[in-house]
Design a protein around this motif. Structure first.
Motif, PDB file in Angstrom:
ATOM      1  N   ARG A  40       5.453  10.303  -2.125  1.00 36.33           N
ATOM      2  CA  ARG A  40       4.655   9.387  -2.533  1.00 36.33           C
ATOM      3  C   ARG A  40       3.945   8.334  -1.573  1.00 36.33           C
ATOM      4  O   ARG A  40       4.560   8.080  -0.500  1.00 36.33           O
ATOM      5  N   CYS A  41       2.814   8.038  -1.625  1.00 35.93           N
ATOM      6  CA  CYS A  41       1.866   7.018  -0.734  1.00 35.93           C
ATOM      7  C   CYS A  41       1.298   6.309  -1.392  1.00 35.93           C
ATOM      8  O   CYS A  41       0.377   6.503  -2.566  1.00 35.93           O
ATOM      9  N   ASN A  42       1.205   4.994  -1.021  1.00 36.04           N
ATOM     10  CA  ASN A  42       0.261   3.868  -1.432  1.00 36.04           C
ATOM     11  C   ASN A  42      -1.009   3.828  -0.686  1.00 36.04           C
ATOM     12  O   ASN A  42      -1.857   3.114  -1.243  1.00 36.04           O
ATOM     13  N   HIS A  43      -1.353   4.626   0.229  1.00 35.59           N
ATOM     14  CA  HIS A  43      -2.672   4.697   0.790  1.00 35.59           C
ATOM     15  C   HIS A  43      -3.250   6.277   0.542  1.00 35.59           C
ATOM     16  O   HIS A  43      -2.197   7.105   0.377  1.00 35.59           O
ATOM     17  N   HIS A 147      -8.368   3.639   5.221  1.00 35.52           N
ATOM     18  CA  HIS A 147      -7.028   3.697   4.388  1.00 35.52           C
ATOM     19  C   HIS A 147      -7.381   3.974   2.715  1.00 35.52           C
ATOM     20  O   HIS A 147      -6.433   4.277   2.253  1.00 35.52           O
ATOM     21  N   ARG A 148      -8.542   3.801   2.298  1.00 34.30           N
ATOM     22  CA  ARG A 148      -8.795   4.009   0.858  1.00 34.30           C
ATOM     23  C   ARG A 148      -7.711   3.133   0.071  1.00 34.30           C
ATOM     24  O   ARG A 148      -7.067   3.667  -0.681  1.00 34.30           O
ATOM     25  N   CYS A 149      -7.713   1.882   0.349  1.00 36.05           N
ATOM     26  CA  CYS A 149      -6.684   0.938  -0.243  1.00 36.05           C
ATOM     27  C   CYS A 149      -7.604  -0.420  -0.440  1.00 36.05           C
ATOM     28  O   CYS A 149      -8.737  -0.815   0.303  1.00 36.05           O
ATOM     29  N   SER A 150      -6.724  -1.489  -0.915  1.00 33.36           N
ATOM     30  CA  SER A 150      -7.313  -2.895  -0.848  1.00 33.36           C
ATOM     31  C   SER A 150      -7.571  -3.526   0.342  1.00 33.36           C
ATOM     32  O   SER A 150      -6.837  -3.091   1.245  1.00 33.36           O
ATOM     33  N   GLU A 151      -8.591  -4.419   0.539  1.00 31.10           N
ATOM     34  CA  GLU A 151      -8.743  -4.921   1.781  1.00 31.10           C
ATOM     35  C   GLU A 151      -7.606  -5.843   2.048  1.00 31.10           C
ATOM     36  O   GLU A 151      -7.297  -6.183   3.219  1.00 31.10           O
ATOM     37  N   LYS A 152      -7.051  -6.580   0.929  1.00 26.72           N
ATOM     38  CA  LYS A 152      -5.854  -7.549   1.071  1.00 26.72           C
ATOM     39  C   LYS A 152      -4.944  -6.790   1.927  1.00 26.72           C
ATOM     40  O   LYS A 152      -4.112  -7.475   2.533  1.00 26.72           O
ATOM     41  N   ASP A 153      -4.794  -5.579   1.978  1.00 26.15           N
ATOM     42  CA  ASP A 153      -3.705  -4.827   2.793  1.00 26.15           C
ATOM     43  C   ASP A 153      -3.819  -5.177   4.039  1.00 26.15           C
ATOM     44  O   ASP A 153      -2.548  -5.046   4.965  1.00 26.15           O
ATOM     45  N   PHE A 154      -4.834  -5.327   4.648  1.00 23.11           N
ATOM     46  CA  PHE A 154      -5.206  -5.634   6.217  1.00 23.11           C
ATOM     47  C   PHE A 154      -4.243  -6.887   6.567  1.00 23.11           C
ATOM     48  O   PHE A 154      -3.482  -6.813   7.536  1.00 23.11           O
ATOM     49  N   ASP A 155      -4.580  -7.920   6.052  1.00 24.03           N
ATOM     50  CA  ASP A 155      -3.690  -9.145   6.425  1.00 24.03           C
ATOM     51  C   ASP A 155      -2.226  -9.061   5.987  1.00 24.03           C
ATOM     52  O   ASP A 155      -1.484  -9.523   6.689  1.00 24.03           O
ATOM     53  N   LYS A 156      -2.023  -8.392   4.892  1.00 22.52           N
ATOM     54  CA  LYS A 156      -0.548  -8.368   4.590  1.00 22.52           C
ATOM     55  C   LYS A 156       0.204  -7.373   5.788  1.00 22.52           C
ATOM     56  O   LYS A 156       1.300  -7.672   5.841  1.00 22.52           O
ATOM     57  N   VAL A 157      -0.403  -6.447   6.412  1.00 21.95           N
ATOM     58  CA  VAL A 157       0.349  -5.622   6.997  1.00 21.95           C
ATOM     59  C   VAL A 157       0.361  -6.272   8.585  1.00 21.95           C
ATOM     60  O   VAL A 157       1.228  -6.266   9.145  1.00 21.95           O
ATOM     61  N   ILE A 158      -0.724  -6.976   8.763  1.00 16.93           N
ATOM     62  CA  ILE A 158      -0.711  -7.949  10.171  1.00 16.93           C
ATOM     63  C   ILE A 158       0.498  -8.803  10.073  1.00 16.93           C
ATOM     64  O   ILE A 158       1.254  -9.015  11.109  1.00 16.93           O
ATOM     65  N   SER A 159       0.619  -9.604   8.741  1.00 14.87           N
ATOM     66  CA  SER A 159       1.582 -10.450   8.663  1.00 14.87           C
ATOM     67  C   SER A 159       3.104  -9.556   8.813  1.00 14.87           C
ATOM     68  O   SER A 159       3.951 -10.386   9.325  1.00 14.87           O
ATOM     69  N   ASN A 160       3.327  -8.459   8.271  1.00 14.79           N
ATOM     70  CA  ASN A 160       4.486  -7.725   8.303  1.00 14.79           C
ATOM     71  C   ASN A 160       4.729  -7.468   9.726  1.00 14.79           C
ATOM     72  O   ASN A 160       5.969  -7.503  10.057  1.00 14.79           O
ATOM     73  N   ILE A 161       3.665  -7.047  10.491  1.00 15.89           N
ATOM     74  CA  ILE A 161       3.899  -6.600  11.719  1.00 15.89           C
ATOM     75  C   ILE A 161       4.389  -7.767  12.591  1.00 15.89           C
ATOM     76  O   ILE A 161       5.300  -7.782  13.676  1.00 15.89           O
ATOM     77  N   THR A 162       3.857  -8.861  12.126  1.00 13.41           N
ATOM     78  CA  THR A 162       3.949 -10.228  13.132  1.00 13.41           C
ATOM     79  C   THR A 162       5.430 -10.666  12.948  1.00 13.41           C
ATOM     80  O   THR A 162       6.237 -11.192  13.733  1.00 13.41           O
ATOM     81  N   ALA A 163       5.931 -10.511  11.553  1.00 16.32           N
ATOM     82  CA  ALA A 163       7.144 -10.681  11.117  1.00 16.32           C
ATOM     83  C   ALA A 163       8.279  -9.897  12.115  1.00 16.32           C
ATOM     84  O   ALA A 163       9.399 -10.536  12.332  1.00 16.32           O
TER      85      ALA A 163
END
Length: 351
Positions: A40-43, A147-163
């Motif tokens: 399963r993949c979300n992107h 990625h054919r996903c929401s633009e919101k995932d961009f900041d979400k992923v950066i936040s997750n990597i930063t954490a």
């Protein structure tokens, strides 16, 4: 040289006992295994090499744990959780990472990072050797298109990597946190921007790799990488003692030049476990039932690896040769090395 950064070479030379066993007996247990916890993949990335193999299957947890324990005892050195799906979507993914390491196996995984929240980071960073985030643009707009996903995932992923970076530093974990971008015409003008973002948030390694089409893929792109040669110099200026940029020019060249070996010698050192439990030779034969060595829902890893069906599949692949395979594949450099060992020169004794 830091061998961890030998991205466009191979490391089979550091496993002489396994290579010697292969030379003497023609077979061995794998050094490295890729595992797909879920398909399963979300992107839905436009370059995905396994876009044809996605589905709604999760690997059975007990079977996975038992298999990891057995692989450790058999001498498998490393695993990478990856595949057609997003590994972190499996409910027991952190348990797999922990158990693999406790079984004596070095662990890594690839993720798009959208579900790799701080909780998953805390549960996996102590056990992983490296984590590679597939992050394929430097702006939300381009990221969404790739990625054919929401633009919101961009900041979400950066936040997750930063954490994840913060958790690593706070606990002095040795894990390498890496970001990889597949260079394409659609994202080329954002690559440097992404490199700067990665350096700013404290990523260890930034990889720029070429697109290489799996012959089974639904997507089809034809890319001339000579057009992007100017990117390398600007990217490498970002490198310092804490941040490394690897522009995978050597693999770009190999995709153009093709193969220098007639058969795939590297398959005994490598395997893929799919979410359905099949053990597959490589990504070209991924999820193709007629090329499956066997299924973990029916037999153990050891039984499958030493079984008659695997030998039959390897013979079949040997007879097919490599002309139909993906160019520049994961086993490409290994195959060149092993082919040279199989075909010694008259001057090789003059060391």
């Amino acid at each position: 040289m830091d061998t961890k950064r030998k991205i466009d070479d191979h490391k089979l030379i550091y496993h002489p006992k396994r290579v010697s066993q292969w030379l003497e007996k023609g077979d061995c247990y794998p050094v490295y295994v890729e595992i797909e916890p879920t398909n399963r993949c979300n992107h839905n990335c436009i370059f995905c090499g396994l876009d044809w193999a996605r589905g709604r299957i999760d690997i059975d947890t007990k079977i996975m744990l038992d298999t990891l324990g057995q692989m450790g005892k058999l001498g498998v050195k490393s695993v990478c959780f990856a595949g057609a799906g997003e590994p972190t979507l499996h409910k027991d993914f952190p348990l797999f990472v922990k158990h693999a390491k406790e079984s004596g196996i070095d662990v890594s995984f690839s993720t798009n990072g959208a579900f790799f929240d701080p909780e998953k980071a805390k549960a996996t960073l102590p056990y992983a050797s490296w984590i590679r985030f597939s992050f394929n643009a430097g702006t939300p707009e381009t990221y969404s298109k790739i990625h054919r996903c929401s633009e919101k995932d961009f900041d979400k992923v950066i936040s997750n990597i930063t954490a994840a970076v913060e958790i690593k530093r706070k606990n002095n974990y040795l894990v390498d946190l890496e970001v990889q971008i597949v260079l394409m015409p659609e994202n080329a003008d954002t690559v440097l921007q992404l490199g700067e973002i990665c350096k700013k948030i404290g990523v260890d390694l930034f990889l720029v790799k070429p697109y290489s089409r799996n012959p089974n893929s639904i997507n089809k792109h034809d890319i001339d990488y000579k057009k992007f040669q100017g990117l390398k110099e600007g990217l490498e200026k970002l490198s310092d003692k804490d941040f490394t940029v690897v522009y995978r020019e050597a693999r770009m060249d190999r995709i153009e030049t093709g193969k220098d070996y007639p058969v795939c010698h590297g398959l005994p050192f490598f395997a893929i476990i799919t979410a359905a439990g099949n053990i597959s030779p490589c990504n070209f034969y991924f999820n193709k039932e007629e090329f499956s060595y066997g299924n973990l829902n029916e037999n153990s890893f050891e039984e499958i690896w030493t079984g008659k069906k695997r030998k039959q599949v390897l013979d079949k692949i040997k007879n097919l040769g490599v002309n139909c395979c993906e160019t520049g594949c994961r086993l490409d450099k290994i195959n060149s090395y092993l082919n040279r060992l199989k075909n010694l020169s008259s001057n090789d004794n003059f060391i």
